[in-house]
Scaffold this motif. Sequence first.
Motif, PDB file in Angstrom:
ATOM      1  N   PRO A   1      88.680 153.125  18.440  1.00 51.34           N
ATOM      2  CA  PRO A   1      88.690 152.818  17.010  1.00 51.34           C
ATOM      3  C   PRO A   1      89.886 153.436  16.292  1.00 51.34           C
ATOM      4  O   PRO A   1      90.327 154.543  16.628  1.00 51.34           O
ATOM      5  CB  PRO A   1      87.368 153.426  16.513  1.00 51.34           C
ATOM      6  N   ALA A   2      90.409 152.722  15.333  1.00 52.91           N
ATOM      7  CA  ALA A   2      91.574 153.183  14.576  1.00 52.91           C
ATOM      8  C   ALA A   2      91.293 154.540  13.936  1.00 52.91           C
ATOM      9  O   ALA A   2      90.211 154.781  13.399  1.00 52.91           O
ATOM     10  CB  ALA A   2      91.941 152.157  13.503  1.00 52.91           C
ATOM     11  N   GLY A   3      92.271 155.411  14.013  1.00 57.92           N
ATOM     12  CA  GLY A   3      92.169 156.710  13.374  1.00 57.92           C
ATOM     13  C   GLY A   3      91.530 157.793  14.213  1.00 57.92           C
ATOM     14  O   GLY A   3      91.467 158.944  13.784  1.00 57.92           O
ATOM     15  N   LEU A   4      91.017 157.432  15.414  1.00 56.73           N
ATOM     16  CA  LEU A   4      90.390 158.430  16.274  1.00 56.73           C
ATOM     17  C   LEU A   4      91.355 158.861  17.377  1.00 56.73           C
ATOM     18  O   LEU A   4      91.978 158.028  18.027  1.00 56.73           O
ATOM     19  CB  LEU A   4      89.122 157.869  16.921  1.00 56.73           C
ATOM     20  N   ASP A   5      91.449 160.155  17.600  1.00 56.65           N
ATOM     21  CA  ASP A   5      92.193 160.699  18.722  1.00 56.65           C
ATOM     22  C   ASP A   5      91.179 161.246  19.714  1.00 56.65           C
ATOM     23  O   ASP A   5      90.627 162.321  19.535  1.00 56.65           O
ATOM     24  CB  ASP A   5      93.139 161.796  18.262  1.00 56.65           C
ATOM     25  N   THR A   6      90.898 160.477  20.776  1.00 60.11           N
ATOM     26  CA  THR A   6      89.851 160.835  21.725  1.00 60.11           C
ATOM     27  C   THR A   6      90.394 161.522  22.976  1.00 60.11           C
ATOM     28  O   THR A   6      89.646 161.747  23.929  1.00 60.11           O
ATOM     29  CB  THR A   6      89.078 159.573  22.152  1.00 60.11           C
ATOM     30  N   ALA A   7      91.668 161.867  22.975  1.00 59.68           N
ATOM     31  CA  ALA A   7      92.307 162.363  24.193  1.00 59.68           C
ATOM     32  C   ALA A   7      91.612 163.598  24.764  1.00 59.68           C
ATOM     33  O   ALA A   7      91.547 163.773  25.987  1.00 59.68           O
ATOM     34  CB  ALA A   7      93.778 162.661  23.928  1.00 59.68           C
TER      35      ALA A   7
END
Length: 378
Positions: A229-235
């Motif tokens: 999803p846009a705006g999420l940094d799931t790294a």
Amino acid sequence: MQVDVVIIGGGIAGASAAAFLSEHGRVALLEREAHFGYHSSGRTAAQFTVGIGAATMRRMAQASRRFLENPPPGFAEHPILTPRGCLTVADVGQEAALDRLRGHLESAGARADHLDRAGALALFPALVADKVAAGINEPDAMDIDVNGLLQGYLRQARRNGAALVNGAGVEAVRREAGRWVVSWPGGAASAPLLLNAAGAWVDPVTRLAGLAPLGIVPYRRTAFTFATPAGLDTATWPHVGNVGYQWYVKPEAGCLMGSLSEAVATEPGDAHPEDIDVAQAIYNIEQDTTFRIARPLSQWAGLRSFAADRNPVAGTRADAPGFFWLAGQGGCGILTSPAMGQAIAAIMTGGAWPDDLARAGVAPDDLSPMRPTLRAAA
């Protein structure tokens, strides 16, 4: 081609066995596909964890950690393991299952952090708060570079003089003058020792040899990727799943991977995803997370092969002179491959039992196809 050991199956099991057995003699590794690791070994969530229910499988994972963290010099260009973590969440009423998971982790010497709702949400913010009562986090769970690991085994086997043969779809296996003769269109190999590491095809290969099968059953599991999803940094988010094994999600490079965590018994073959399983996985994930999955970016299926007691098999039987099995890794073949490869090499050569397995509490009888739990379950 005359060698000391013929190995049927060029997935991670056969490749790891070739790497360790080739230290003791001439090995021929046979793979029917054009590429090694084509089937189950190439379709995995690629996670190192010791949160495994089956006791021997869990101990084999524990015994593999040291090799995966510190492979021998020249084995791989990059680290095999990278940090990820594994979070398992539960709703109200599922606390007993979380307690069992915590016990499994701690029995294998792993950290198992108990989290409340706020702690679970802090690690994986996309969880729906009222669907999470608690969680167990295994902070030392890791991502596995599966291709790096597979290529490392193959490189080690080549360096030791092993013959690696692709396109070797085995058609016949027979015993002749104290040797096993394996033939395929355009070729044949013989050896006093044969290792059946054919994954989902272990029992068909066993029948080709005129032997009674082990009862290894392949199960299909479906996975897919979807857009972050846009705006999420799931790294830095962990692998997450629910304790009831209804779904899991894992951050990947540029996307997320999801799965239904299903286990559907099937025939051995080139597994393909079922649309209904993908749809069910999406539904389950959307019930427990804030993700909304318009469509998968990609989807696939792989096979996980189990013995009747859910623990792996490495060894021989009294009715099968010179014939050995390396089978039933049940979706844990990647993460247990160092210990499984070392175990079968010791068993087939009569060598010393590996220290890592002894420290983890695994003995050859625990892996034997003659073990009482496997015979009773069958």
